[in-house]
Design an enzyme around this catalytic site. Structure first.
Site, PDB file in Angstrom:
ATOM      1  CE  LYS A  22      -3.079   5.667  -2.778  1.00 42.91           C
ATOM      2  NZ  LYS A  22      -1.965   5.016  -2.104  1.00 42.91           N
ATOM      3  CG  ASN A  23      -3.503   4.478   1.282  1.00 41.08           C
ATOM      4  OD1 ASN A  23      -3.377   3.941   0.095  1.00 41.08           O
ATOM      5  ND2 ASN A  23      -3.195   5.532   1.917  1.00 41.08           N
ATOM      6  CB  CYS A 122       9.348   6.144  -2.058  1.00 41.49           C
ATOM      7  SG  CYS A 122       8.060   6.764  -0.806  1.00 41.49           S
ATOM      8  NE  ARG A 127       6.327   4.675   2.949  1.00 45.56           N
ATOM      9  CZ  ARG A 127       5.711   4.690   2.198  1.00 45.56           C
ATOM     10  NH1 ARG A 127       5.783   5.356   1.067  1.00 45.56           N
ATOM     11  NH2 ARG A 127       4.391   3.824   2.411  1.00 45.56           N
ATOM     12  CG  ASP A 328      -1.480   9.822   3.157  1.00 50.90           C
ATOM     13  OD1 ASP A 328      -0.143   9.719   3.333  1.00 50.90           O
ATOM     14  OD2 ASP A 328      -1.811   8.591   3.149  1.00 50.90           O
TER      15      ASP A 328
HETATM   16  C1  EPZ Z   1       0.589   3.840   4.633  1.00 51.97           C
HETATM   17  O1  EPZ Z   1       1.748   3.577   4.432  1.00 51.97           O
HETATM   18  C2  EPZ Z   1      -0.172   4.497   3.827  1.00 51.97           C
HETATM   19  N1  EPZ Z   1      -0.194   3.622   2.505  1.00 51.97           N
HETATM   20  C3  EPZ Z   1       0.542   5.864   3.487  1.00 51.97           C
HETATM   21  O2  EPZ Z   1      -0.152   6.653   2.068  1.00 51.97           O
HETATM   22  C4  EPZ Z   1       0.535   6.755   4.713  1.00 51.97           C
HETATM   23  O3  EPZ Z   1       0.932   7.740   4.364  1.00 51.97           O
HETATM   24  C5  EPZ Z   1       0.992   5.964   5.785  1.00 51.97           C
HETATM   25  O4  EPZ Z   1       0.398   4.753   6.187  1.00 51.97           O
HETATM   26  C6  EPZ Z   1       1.061   6.604   7.373  1.00 51.97           C
HETATM   27  O5  EPZ Z   1      -0.363   6.957   7.514  1.00 51.97           O
HETATM   28  C7  EPZ Z   1      -1.082   2.810   2.267  1.00 51.97           C
HETATM   29  O6  EPZ Z   1      -1.934   2.574   3.010  1.00 51.97           O
HETATM   30  C8  EPZ Z   1      -1.122   1.950   0.908  1.00 51.97           C
HETATM   31  P1  EPZ Z   1       3.655   3.242   7.949  1.00 51.97           P
HETATM   32  P2  EPZ Z   1       2.472   2.470   5.412  1.00 51.97           P
HETATM   33  O7  EPZ Z   1       3.968   2.088   7.890  1.00 51.97           O
HETATM   34  O8  EPZ Z   1       1.927   1.638   6.036  1.00 51.97           O
HETATM   35  C9  EPZ Z   1       7.865   3.841   9.896  1.00 51.97           C
HETATM   36  C10 EPZ Z   1      -0.251   7.729   0.343  1.00 51.97           C
HETATM   37  O9  EPZ Z   1       0.162   8.857   0.058  1.00 51.97           O
HETATM   38  N2  EPZ Z   1       7.896   2.507   9.912  1.00 51.97           N
HETATM   39  O10 EPZ Z   1       2.286   3.367   8.923  1.00 51.97           O
HETATM   40  O11 EPZ Z   1       3.808   2.073   4.615  1.00 51.97           O
HETATM   41  C11 EPZ Z   1       7.681   4.628   8.447  1.00 51.97           C
HETATM   42  O12 EPZ Z   1       8.929   4.874   8.199  1.00 51.97           O
HETATM   43  C12 EPZ Z   1       0.722   6.840   0.965  1.00 51.97           C
HETATM   44  O13 EPZ Z   1      -1.504   7.168  -0.186  1.00 51.97           O
HETATM   45  C13 EPZ Z   1       9.018   1.784  10.394  1.00 51.97           C
HETATM   46  O14 EPZ Z   1       9.806   2.400  10.825  1.00 51.97           O
HETATM   47  O15 EPZ Z   1       3.221   3.499   6.607  1.00 51.97           O
HETATM   48  C14 EPZ Z   1       6.990   6.116   9.011  1.00 51.97           C
HETATM   49  O16 EPZ Z   1       7.596   6.825   9.798  1.00 51.97           O
HETATM   50  C15 EPZ Z   1       2.197   7.354   1.435  1.00 51.97           C
HETATM   51  N3  EPZ Z   1       9.312   0.563  10.515  1.00 51.97           N
HETATM   52  C16 EPZ Z   1       5.851   5.197  10.092  1.00 51.97           C
HETATM   53  O17 EPZ Z   1       6.452   4.243  10.600  1.00 51.97           O
HETATM   54  C17 EPZ Z   1       8.213  -0.254   9.666  1.00 51.97           C
HETATM   55  O18 EPZ Z   1       8.399  -1.368   9.461  1.00 51.97           O
HETATM   56  C18 EPZ Z   1       4.589   5.024   9.614  1.00 51.97           C
HETATM   57  O19 EPZ Z   1       4.654   4.214   8.424  1.00 51.97           O
HETATM   58  C19 EPZ Z   1       7.216   0.468   8.835  1.00 51.97           C
HETATM   59  C20 EPZ Z   1       6.961   1.851   9.111  1.00 51.97           C
END
Ligand code: EPZ
Length: 451
Positions: A22-23, A122, A127, A328
């Site tokens: 999916k991701n 969420c 997020r 995840d």
């Molecule tokens: C991806 O989300 C995945 N989603 C998530 O899977 C997964 O948990 C996550 O990566 C971490 O591995 C998809 O790929 C669709 P991040 P993403 O930006 O990219 C912080 C599932 O269950 N952050 O890597 O949105 C954030 O708060 C989902 O399938 C900032 O501070 O996650 C987090 O603490 C849930 N500023 C960390 O970085 C930003 O602009 C990592 O988030 C962006 C993120």
């Protein structure tokens, strides 16, 4: 809304074949916006999040056609831009699927403008998308907020390459890296992403972009270099196997003392969970792969045989960016460790609030104490069935695993969360020996649940 009624205590055994990720598929589908030519992806899973992404692409002028895949209910999705005048990703769609944000970079790069509803919070915690916006601003985009929408505009000569640092308080950002890398493929000059996400899904997207003509190096490392090109063409690619689905099914076998053969196991993407399961006393043997095969950085597919015979051992684990243990799979691992012979510790370093499953597992007899981002799990000899509530996608999977292992009946409400990321999980698990009934929540009063 549907619920699962699970009669626990039945080993998960047999053979399961992992679906496409999916991701990985979500940002790869969004990459269709970067070209006027068709992009074809095979092994696209049939999931709610994917359906929402296809709907979003439809609203953005992308024609979508599908054919059945040759294997396991996967399918091939062909996308083709027919109208480039549209640029608004509406709240109605983005609120159902945060990954809608990954159309931002491609639209900005190709259409010069993108308007996307700002994703809200969420269940797994805040997020933010500040890093996405910072990166696009570094490429020259002007960013403003209007009526709940992020409005991004490219300068008149188009985006221009720059050095972008994507490190945040919890490491890099996966979809942020996907967005900036996609946007930079069409920017003038060179973009260097420092502190880029190394996740295999980002590599898979990068490989697709390369086959569309993008010039990218450093995939899978924290420094990705992109030399912009004038235009991208069409391409075909098979989506990598879903490492989280693979890990979840392995844990289903482990928690129920089953024996499961898992085909399409993405070896290189699952090193952290593989070690964790072995440390916990779960046997995993890999076959049908060449350990020396690292062709093109593509996912190395193997068959994993997973079995648990003895007691589960306690484990200490920390979720981390790849190649660390993935957030995840944290809820599923926590459910598994509730039955270990001793005390386990899980520290969540990506989403420190991602523990909504803990309160529900307590209702099933688990012993878990949470201190901020850390959960201490004192193993118990058995879990007992109870009515529980799913709060997000992976927490739901953790509760289903607990229900499979528990004595008696567990009712997991709100499984629509699960359907966002696991293809027909009830049907697959039933085929592997589980007893799960999917019912409408309105019918729940008729189902006797142990007090
Ligand atoms: C991806 O989300 C995945 N989603 C998530 O899977 C997964 O948990 C996550 O990566 C971490 O591995 C998809 O790929 C669709 P991040 P993403 O930006 O990219 C912080 C599932 O269950 N952050 O890597 O949105 C954030 O708060 C989902 O399938 C900032 O501070 O996650 C987090 O603490 C849930 N500023 C960390 O970085 C930003 O602009 C990592 O988030 C962006 C993120």
């Amino acid at each position: 809304m549907d619920a699962f009624v699970i009669e626990g205590g039945k080993p998960i055994s047999g053979r399961f074949e992992v679906h496409g990720s999916k991701n990985a598929a979500l940002p790869m589908l969004a990459a269709a916006l970067l070209t006027d030519e068709p992009v074809e992806l095979s092994d696209v899973p049939r999931l709610e999040d994917i359906a929402n992404m296809l709907r979003l692409l439809g609203e953005l002028g992308v024609g979508v056609s599908e054919t059945d895949g040759q294997t396991r209910g996967g399918r091939t999705v062909k996308t083709h831009v027919t109208d480039t005048s549209l640029s608004h990703a509406r709240y109605d769609i983005v609120r159902t699927m945060r990954a809608g944000v990954c159309v931002l970079g491609p639209m900005l790069a190709r259409r010069g403008e993108a308007r996307i509803s700002m994703p809200g919070g969420c269940a797994i915690g805040p997020r933010p998308i500040d890093l996405h916006l910072k990166g696009l601003a570094a490429l020259g985009a002007s960013i403003s907020l209007s009526n709940g929408d992020v409005v991004a505009k490219a300068p008149s000569g188009g985006l221009r390459g720059a050095t972008v640092f994507l490190g945040g308080p919890f490491g890099s950002t996966v979809l942020g890296t996907a967005n900036i890398m996609s946007a930079a493929t069409l920017a003038r000059g060179r973009t260097v992403i420092e502190s880029a996400a190394c996740e295999p899904e980002v590599v898979d997207l990068g490989r697709l972009l390369q086959s569309m003509g993008a010039r990218i190096s450093g995939l899978g490392t924290p420094r990705i270099v992109i030399d912009g090109v004038e235009q991208l063409g069409g391409a075909s690619r098979r989506v990598m196997p879903d490492r989280i689905e693979a890990g979840t099914y392995a844990m289903a076998a482990a928690i129920t003392k089953g024996e499961l053969t898992i085909a399409n196991w993405p070896v290189d993407a699952l090193v952290g969970p593989f070690e964790m399961l072995r440390d916990a006393g779960v046997e995993i043997e890999l076959s049908e792969h060449d350990p020396l095969d690292t062709t093109g950085g593509d996912s190395i597919r193997a068959t994993a045989f997973v079995r648990r015979i003895g007691a589960l051992r306690p484990v200490e684990l920390t979720t981390q960016p790849f190649p660390g243990f993935p957030t995840d799979l944290q809820a599923q691992a926590l459910a598994l460790l509730t039955l270990a012979d001793g005390n386990s510790i899980i520290t969540e370093k990506i989403f420190p609030e991602r523990f909504l499953h803990v309160a529900e597992l307590l209702r099933m007899g688990a012993h878990v104490i949470r201190h901020g981002p850390t959960a201490v799990i004192s193993g118990v000899p058995k879990l007992v069935g109870a009515p529980v509530m799913a709060s997000d996608l992976r927490a739901s999977a953790g509760l289903v695993l607990a229900g499979l292992a528990a004595r008696g009946r567990t009712v997991v409400r709100r499984v629509y969360h699960l359907d966002r990321g696991y293809q027909r999980m009830d049907e697959y698990l039933n085929g592997l020996g589980a007893d799960i009934q999917r019912i409408n929540e309105k019918a729940l009063e008729e189902v006797a649940v142990p007090a």
